[in-house]
Design an enzyme around this catalytic site. Structure first.
Site, PDB file in Angstrom:
ATOM      1  N   ASP A 159      24.900  12.228   4.103  1.00 35.43           N
ATOM      2  CA  ASP A 159      24.695  10.804   3.870  1.00 35.43           C
ATOM      3  C   ASP A 159      23.947  10.263   5.094  1.00 35.43           C
ATOM      4  OD1 ASP A 159      24.652   8.279   2.855  1.00 35.43           O
ATOM      5  OD2 ASP A 159      26.759   8.240   2.313  1.00 35.43           O
TER       6      ASP A 159
HETATM    7  C1  BGC Z   1      24.719   5.591   1.202  1.00 30.67           C
HETATM    8  C2  BGC Z   1      24.257   6.582   0.157  1.00 30.67           C
HETATM    9  C3  BGC Z   1      22.767   6.483  -0.043  1.00 30.67           C
HETATM   10  C4  BGC Z   1      22.077   6.670   1.294  1.00 30.67           C
HETATM   11  C5  BGC Z   1      20.569   6.613   1.203  1.00 30.67           C
HETATM   12  C6  BGC Z   1      23.890   5.656   2.454  1.00 30.67           C
HETATM   13  O1  BGC Z   1      24.220   4.652   3.338  1.00 30.67           O
HETATM   14  O2  BGC Z   1      26.075   5.829   1.499  1.00 30.67           O
HETATM   15  O3  BGC Z   1      24.949   6.393  -1.046  1.00 30.67           O
HETATM   16  O4  BGC Z   1      22.339   7.431  -0.982  1.00 30.67           O
HETATM   17  O5  BGC Z   1      22.512   5.651   2.173  1.00 30.67           O
HETATM   18  O6  BGC Z   1      20.119   5.352   0.935  1.00 30.67           O
END
Ligand code: BGC
Length: 735
Positions: free
Chosen positions: A293
């Site tokens: 993430d």
């Molecule tokens: C979120 C994810 C997301 C990623 C990319 C993160 O902060 O938890 O769900 O896919 O950002 O945008």
């Protein structure tokens, strides 16, 4: 393992032999589309330097980031060898520009993999996932994901960070909007449907993209519903509740997964060897890769697992996390870690192999560039809009309908009141991709079109979604007095749910409840239309309102379905995929809890211990009568299977759709089991007067067994219960 090494050996040998022949003709083997993917991967890998390999394991961003939680670096100097980029633009141009650099300026010409959060649509935004689950219609969700894939791929995106399948039982957590509710099996079914919709049968097709199951795993257990915090998950619950949807998504062929932020019993998801390597790769045989993430590797420092970014990189990588999203931990430290012997070259190769495999499967080496098209060619195709509308209609849940106030067949004057009535933006919901408020039909406009020539409408906002300005109440009450019925549109802002959007109470702000109280004085029936990204505390609104329709955040095309349900053109068929607590104090409350030691005691002194609306609740304009559950056998031996059926008759006067939920309970077991567990569901159209048979084929090994805290499956002899609606039937499994 030995067999695998041997296979790779053969593969490599094959590669090298063909290589010399091809190379004589001047064509590199990995560039030859006719060569099988695994051989192309090995050939390319054999040519790469360590530096090139490491870059494949990193993801930066390209374009303007609209996610306020992740304002990342402005990427000015992206290396041509970068593995992946999050693509924030919605046109192919910028991608092609960057891709040209990768393909033409890097030594090996490896194309970049472009990812993006197309969560419930790319531009044609359809309902949030929590709403989708209430449709109990995986085929429709599959179609919607296919629309999203087409729009994304044609805009320059090859990979979406979706579906989010975190089982969530605390509606204070904003991200409850992004998943498919409180039940593991339901999340698994919709995970598989989404994967099919995004990926289709051929990832290289120009209208398909790779899926990413997230956030692996347990993020939904965030303590007290606060985001990014610790999760307390026992091994038993990990397997019973949180891993199941991932297993189902992996079986459906999900190309990738995203590791979670949360700390699971002392080892965060993004550094968890057990979860990423033992379970995912060794037991489930997943051949794709895991992306972290956003910044999750760097965050291992905040979580106290690593003192430096270098140590964080080592822990995450050695645990089995292949790609670093935006921590700049792998690009800065992996090479050094290899040189120091803290990370093995074999694991670098294996990780790169997984990334390259996807690039080949997506056809990026053959078609690195996205054809230039107009927005009109890419977005809002007629079928896309229709799918968004159908899914919105089936997602909506009629929570209450006292005295048959709905449908509104005989009304001449409708007061349309509330802060959501003329609000397009918030109907989109969080993570609305490239959706715009101007794409959304507002509820008022949908009602105006629906009741054109049938009823007169009068609008008054009454108040805003929050604050304490009551100056609009008088006008709203006047409109209510004038009307035959009040359609009151209340709800949440889109920013109140989604990432980093927890709330301490799930009630609507006081001002909105006060508006309902004020309107009640007009003495007219009130139909409450609710748009929100989580279950709400409705115990004060419920007695004031004659009918309540939950429309969730329905996306661009939710107004007509809402109006259609109110007018009776559409018969509602949604059922809750998540419990609506009576009040915030009941959280966590979910249907598949484990049994209490004193079922007759332990209730709250001040409020009911029952939820306001349980899992599966949802009304229709017709009546469905269930026959008795009929089993093929009631006693069976190990290895045998059984079938159970129930006939449902539409005894009302309208055609409708009914979803039958099949639950299993194991009353006595060596590990305590939930009171009941959903194992199968089916939705069918049933015309007025017609009967339909619903069937569940039970394989005891799969449907009656349970897992222990390490995922080992057991099947015990004895009594089992099969439950449908209010019926319970016993069967016995012999030794
Ligand atoms: C979120 C994810 C997301 C990623 C990319 C993160 O902060 O938890 O769900 O896919 O950002 O945008």
């Amino acid at each position: 393992m030995k067999k695998k090494v041997f296979m790779y050996g053969l593969c490599l040998l094959g590669t090298l032999c063909t290589l010399s022949a091809k190379e004589k003709k001047g064509q590199l083997l990995y560039k030859d589309a006719k060569v099988p993917v695994e051989q192309r991967v090995e050939d390319l890998l054999s040519r790469m330097t360590l530096e090139e390999k490491v870059l494949q394991l990193n993801q930066y961003t390209l374009g303007r980031n609209t996610n306020v939680n992740n304002i990342g670096e402005a990427v000015k100097e992206i290396p041509a060898e970068i593995g992946s980029l999050i693509y924030f633009d919605r046109t192919p141009n910028l991608r092609n520009h960057m891709q040209k650099k990768a393909v033409e300026e890097s030594r090996l010409g490896i194309p970049v993999l472009f990812g993006y959060d197309a969560i419930h649509g790319f531009r044609t935004i359809y309902p949030i996932s929590l709403g989708q689950a209430c449709s109990w219609n995986p085929e429709l969700v599959e179609q919607a994901c296919a629309v999203s894939a087409q729009e994304a791929r044609m805009s320059g995106v090859d990979w979406t960070f979706s579906p989010m399948i975190d089982v969530a039982r605390d509606p204070r957590w904003g991200r409850v909007a992004e998943g498919y509710g409180e039940d593991p099996y339901t999340n698994g079914v919709f995970a598989a449907a989404s994967v099919r919709g995004y990926q289709g049968d051929d990832l290289s097709a120009e209208d398909r993209i790779a899926a990413c199951l997230k956030h692996y795993v347990g993020y939904g257990a965030s303590e007290a519903g606060r985001d990014y915090v610790y999760t307390e998950i026992s091994g038993q619950t990990l397997w019973d509740t949180y891993l199941l949807p991932y297993e189902m998504g992996v079986k459906a062929g999900a190309a990738t997964l995203m590791s979670s932020f949360n700390d699971i019993s002392g080892v965060p998801g993004s550094a968890n060897h057990y979860i990423m390597t033992e379970v995912l790769k060794e037991r489930w045989g997943h051949e794709g890769f895991i992306v972290s993430d956003w910044g999750a590797i760097e965050q291992l420092k905040n979580q106290g697992l690593a003192a430096t970014k270098k140590e964080a990189a080592m822990r995450a990588f050695n645990a089995g996390l292949e790609m670093d999203m935006m921590s700049h931990a792998y690009d800065r430290h992996l090479q050094e870690l290899v040189e120091e012997g803290k990370v093995s070259m074999a694991q670098i190769d294996e990780s790169v192999r997984r990334v390259l495999r996807l690039k080949f499967r997506l056809g990026l080496f053959e078609r690195p560039y996205t054809p230039l098209t107009t927005e009109k060619e890419r977005f809002f195709r007629p079928q896309s809009r229709a799918t968004a509308g159908e899914l919105a209609a089936e997602s909506m849940v009629l929570l209450k309908n006292a005295n048959g106030v709905l449908p509104l067949t005989n009304v001449k004057k409708i007061a349309v009141v509330g802060p959501m009535a003329k609000n397009g933006w918030d109907l989109l919901g969080s993570w609305c991709g490239h959706g715009k408020d101007t794409d959304v039909e507002m509820l008022y406009n949908g009602l105006a079109a629906e009741f054109k020539d049938k009823a007169e409408l009068r609008y008054a906002a009454g108040c805003k979604q929050d604050g304490d300005d009551r100056s609009g109440f008088a006008e709203a009450v006047e409109a209510a007095r004038w009307s035959d019925v009040v359609v009151l549109c209340l709800g949440e802002k889109m920013t109140w749910s989604g990432e980093n959007a927890s709330r301490s109470t799930i009630a609507l702000p006081t001002i909105q409840e006060a508006l309902a109280v004020a309107l009640k004085e007009a003495g007219k029936p009130i139909v409450l239309v609710l748009s929100n990204g989580r279950p709400l505390e409705l115990n004060r609104l419920e007695p004031i309102c004659d009918a309540m329709l939950e429309i969730w955040q329905p996306g661009i095309n939710g107004a007509r379905p809402t109006a259609g349900i109110l007018s009776g053109r559409i018969n509602p068929s949604g059922k809750l995929a998540i419990t609506f607590p009576y009040s915030t104090g009941q959280i966590p409350i979910y249907y598949n809890r484990r049994k209490s030691g004193r079922g007759h005691q332990g209730f709250y002194k001040d409020i009911t211990s029952d939820p306001l609306y349980p899992f599966g609740h949802g009304l229709s304009y017709t009546e469905f009568t269930y026959g008795a559950i009929t089993p093929s056998v009631t006693t069976l031996k190990r290895g045998e299977k059984l079938t159970v059926e129930v006939v449902v008759t539409n005894t009302g006067s309208r055609d409708g759709m009914e979803t039958v939920h099949w639950f299993i309970a194991d009353p006595y077991c060596s590990i305590t089991r939930p009171v009941k567990e959903l194992k199968h569901f089916e939705k069918q159209d049933i015309k007025a007067g017609e009967s339909k048979t619903f069937r569940f084929d039970i394989d005891p090994e799969h449907d009656l067994s349970f897992v222990n805290g390490d995922g080992k499956r057991f099947l015990e002899s004895g009594e089992y219960h099969i439950l449908v609606k209010d019926q319970k039937m016993k069967i016995e499994l012999l030794n």
